[in-house]
Design a protein around this motif. Structure first.
Motif, PDB file in Angstrom:
ATOM      1  N   LEU A 113      31.772  32.957  30.295  1.00 61.03           N
ATOM      2  CA  LEU A 113      32.818  33.389  29.600  1.00 61.03           C
ATOM      3  C   LEU A 113      33.088  34.927  29.723  1.00 61.03           C
ATOM      4  N   ARG A 114      31.910  35.619  29.724  1.00 61.74           N
ATOM      5  CA  ARG A 114      31.954  36.991  29.956  1.00 61.74           C
ATOM      6  C   ARG A 114      32.781  37.355  31.101  1.00 61.74           C
ATOM      7  N   GLY A 115      32.626  36.557  32.427  1.00 59.94           N
ATOM      8  CA  GLY A 115      33.187  36.976  33.518  1.00 59.94           C
ATOM      9  C   GLY A 115      34.714  36.885  33.323  1.00 59.94           C
ATOM     10  N   LYS A 116      35.179  35.649  32.657  1.00 62.28           N
ATOM     11  CA  LYS A 116      36.584  35.334  32.295  1.00 62.28           C
ATOM     12  C   LYS A 116      37.244  36.697  31.555  1.00 62.28           C
ATOM     13  N   LEU A 117      36.439  37.332  30.796  1.00 67.35           N
ATOM     14  CA  LEU A 117      36.962  38.197  29.671  1.00 67.35           C
ATOM     15  C   LEU A 117      36.600  39.575  30.433  1.00 67.35           C
ATOM     16  N   GLU A 118      36.148  39.714  31.221  1.00 68.98           N
ATOM     17  CA  GLU A 118      36.455  40.969  32.207  1.00 68.98           C
ATOM     18  C   GLU A 118      37.362  41.117  33.065  1.00 68.98           C
ATOM     19  N   ARG A 119      38.189  40.037  33.347  1.00 65.98           N
ATOM     20  CA  ARG A 119      39.231  40.026  34.077  1.00 65.98           C
ATOM     21  C   ARG A 119      40.392  40.330  33.219  1.00 65.98           C
ATOM     22  N   LEU A 120      40.594  40.672  31.844  1.00 65.48           N
ATOM     23  CA  LEU A 120      41.351  40.906  31.027  1.00 65.48           C
ATOM     24  C   LEU A 120      41.678  42.237  30.894  1.00 65.48           C
ATOM     25  N   ALA A 121      42.890  42.646  30.713  1.00 65.00           N
ATOM     26  CA  ALA A 121      43.211  44.135  30.442  1.00 65.00           C
ATOM     27  C   ALA A 121      42.484  44.416  29.188  1.00 65.00           C
ATOM     28  N   HIS A 122      42.393  45.930  28.925  1.00 67.52           N
ATOM     29  CA  HIS A 122      41.953  46.413  27.583  1.00 67.52           C
ATOM     30  C   HIS A 122      42.524  46.108  26.466  1.00 67.52           C
ATOM     31  N   SER A 123      44.037  45.990  26.558  1.00 68.53           N
ATOM     32  CA  SER A 123      45.073  45.483  25.389  1.00 68.53           C
ATOM     33  C   SER A 123      44.618  44.148  25.056  1.00 68.53           C
ATOM     34  N   GLU A 124      44.459  43.383  26.135  1.00 64.14           N
ATOM     35  CA  GLU A 124      44.305  41.904  26.001  1.00 64.14           C
ATOM     36  C   GLU A 124      42.986  41.649  25.192  1.00 64.14           C
TER      37      GLU A 124
END
Length: 139
Positions: A113-124
């Motif tokens: 899950l961390r790997g997926k979240l790391e691909r999000l923009a800061h605002s996301e």
């Protein structure tokens, strides 16, 4: 986006959230086994020195099923059984050093899950964080 009446919004959101959660978090047999093992280890850790009946009650599972699971943890070197010095018929369960180390590690699903979240923009990420805060309040 589909429009819903205010009466249907919670049901529609629940459906959408469930569908998305299944895509974001792995939920196969290996993940379910890890969750079950961590719950068992966590109950023993919290109650130690724990009896089988105390752990069974904490997990709301039958003693025979918990006993089989504890046997597997003992064989894996994560839990030890010792005679209670005050009552020789009672066995006390404790985590071994390996069991404590396992509980200190993050679950494998967190890394995915961390790997997926790391691909999000800061605002996301802020939006996801805010949604989690709202959901935590509602629990």
């Amino acid at each position: 986006m589909q429009q819903f009446s205010s009466a249907h919004i919670p049901a529609a959101l629940a459906t959408r959230f469930t569908e998305i959660a299944h895509k974001w978090v792995a939920d196969g047999p290996a993940e379910r086994a890890e969750v079950a093992r961590r719950k068992l280890l966590g109950a023993i850790q919290q109650l130690q020195p724990a009896t089988l009946n105390e752990v069974s009650a904490a997990l709301e599972r039958g003693a025979p099923a918990v006993s089989r699971s504890v046997d597997a943890l003992v064989r894996a070197g994560l839990v030890e059984r010792r005679e209670d010095p005050d009552n020789r018929r009672r066995l006390a369960l404790r985590l071994t050093a390996s069991g404590r180390e396992e509980m200190a590690r993050s679950p494998a699903a967190n890394a995915q899950l961390r790997g997926k979240l790391e691909r999000l923009a800061h605002s996301e990420l802020r939006a996801v964080e805010r949604a989690i805060e709202i959901m935590e309040r509602g629990i």
